[in-house]
Motif scaffolding. Structure first.
Motif, short mmCIF file in Angstrom:
data_model
loop_
_atom_site.label_atom_id
_atom_site.label_comp_id
_atom_site.label_asym_id
_atom_site.label_seq_id
_atom_site.Cartn_x
_atom_site.Cartn_y
_atom_site.Cartn_z
N CYS A 59 0.85 -1.19 0.00
CA CYS A 59 0.00 0.00 0.00
C CYS A 59 0.89 1.25 0.00
CB CYS A 59 -0.95 0.00 1.18
SG CYS A 59 -0.17 0.16 2.78
N LYS A 60 0.41 2.28 -0.64
CA LYS A 60 1.16 3.53 -0.74
C LYS A 60 0.71 4.50 0.33
CE LYS A 60 2.06 3.70 -5.67
NZ LYS A 60 1.88 4.51 -6.88
N VAL A 61 1.67 5.03 1.07
CA VAL A 61 1.40 6.05 2.06
C VAL A 61 2.03 7.34 1.56
CG1 VAL A 61 1.71 6.80 4.44
CG2 VAL A 61 1.37 4.38 3.94
N GLU A 62 1.21 8.36 1.38
CA GLU A 62 1.70 9.66 0.91
C GLU A 62 1.26 10.73 1.90
OE1 GLU A 62 0.10 10.25 -2.97
OE2 GLU A 62 1.26 8.64 -3.86
N ILE A 63 2.17 11.64 2.19
CA ILE A 63 1.84 12.76 3.08
C ILE A 63 2.15 14.05 2.34
CG2 ILE A 63 2.34 13.91 5.26
CD1 ILE A 63 3.02 11.19 6.41
N GLN A 79 -3.28 4.30 -0.09
CA GLN A 79 -3.98 3.63 -1.20
C GLN A 79 -3.87 2.12 -0.95
OE1 GLN A 79 -2.31 5.07 -4.85
NE2 GLN A 79 -3.25 7.07 -4.61
N HIS A 80 -5.02 1.53 -0.67
CA HIS A 80 -5.10 0.10 -0.38
C HIS A 80 -5.21 -0.63 -1.71
CE1 HIS A 80 -6.41 -3.66 1.27
NE2 HIS A 80 -6.44 -3.18 2.51
N PRO A 81 -4.19 -1.43 -2.10
CA PRO A 81 -4.19 -2.04 -3.43
C PRO A 81 -5.21 -3.18 -3.58
CG PRO A 81 -2.27 -2.76 -2.21
CD PRO A 81 -2.96 -1.74 -1.37
N MET A 82 -5.57 -3.85 -2.49
CA MET A 82 -6.47 -4.99 -2.61
C MET A 82 -7.92 -4.57 -2.72
SD MET A 82 -4.42 -7.36 0.13
CE MET A 82 -5.81 -8.31 0.56
N THR A 83 -8.32 -3.58 -1.99
CA THR A 83 -9.73 -3.14 -2.03
C THR A 83 -9.93 -1.96 -2.98
OG1 THR A 83 -9.41 -1.65 -0.17
CG2 THR A 83 -10.16 -3.88 0.33
N LYS A 84 -8.87 -1.48 -3.58
CA LYS A 84 -8.93 -0.33 -4.51
C LYS A 84 -9.59 0.88 -3.85
CE LYS A 84 -7.38 -2.86 -7.93
NZ LYS A 84 -6.30 -3.60 -7.35
#
Length: 184
Positions: A133-137, A150-155
């Motif tokens: 998952c991507k964590v952006e601040i 951004q959770h890649p599995m649940t979109k």
């Protein structure tokens, strides 16, 4: 003048009742002053209201002039650092339903529902971490920060707002399949 006064005295017997009132009005303090007209009263009320509104506008501009920099300085000094955002912990809180309102039907109510929600949230958060998952601040001038996962599995993308030494969950948004693949 003497003839007129004598004539009045002879007719009524008193001199004060028939003499003209011009001299009595000037010396009589009980005489009523003339009443202002209704139009003048309304006009004065409108002018007074306009003056009061202008004074309030000036005061509110001054308050904004002094309060806005003070509020900006307060937000700047209490903005949380990037290190204080624990993405996995915040994602677990959202997934187990802590941020849902009390009347939401999806919020776990009993002990077993809460335990099952905790376990499933922990498993899903760990799976999202393993899946990448991507964590952006994003820092907005040091006043507030916006964090997203951004959770890649649940979109799904989850968003938090960092201000006043806290991270607050804002929203979750589903993103289409093509949008996620474009960003990678």
């Amino acid at each position: 003048k003497n003839r007129h006064t004598a004539k009045v005295q002879s007719e009524t017997g008193t001199m004060a009742s028939r003499t003209p009132n011009n001299s009595n009005n000037e010396t009589n303090p009980e005489a009523d002053p003339p009443q202002p007209s209704e139009l003048a009263t309304i006009g004065m009320s409108i002018v007074g209201t306009f003056v009061a509104a202008r004074c309030l506008a000036v005061i509110s501009r001054l308050a904004t002039f002094f309060a806005a920099p003070a509020l900006g300085f307060y937000l700047f000094t209490t903005c949380p650092t990037n290190e204080t955002f624990d993405g996995k912990k915040e994602l677990k809180r959202v997934l187990r339903g802590d941020k849902l309102p009390e009347d939401d039907p999806n919020k776990p109510k009993g002990f077993f529902q809460k335990t099952i929600a905790k376990v499933s949230a922990s498993i899903e958060a760990e799976a999202a971490a393993l899946a990448g998952c991507k964590v952006e601040i994003m820092d907005l001038y040091g006043i507030v920060k916006v964090a997203s996962i951004q959770h890649p599995m649940t979109k799904t993308a989850y968003f938090w707002l960092g201000a006043v030494n806290k991270w607050r969950f804002v929203m979750a948004k589903n993103f289409p399949e093509g949008e996620h693949s474009k960003k990678e």
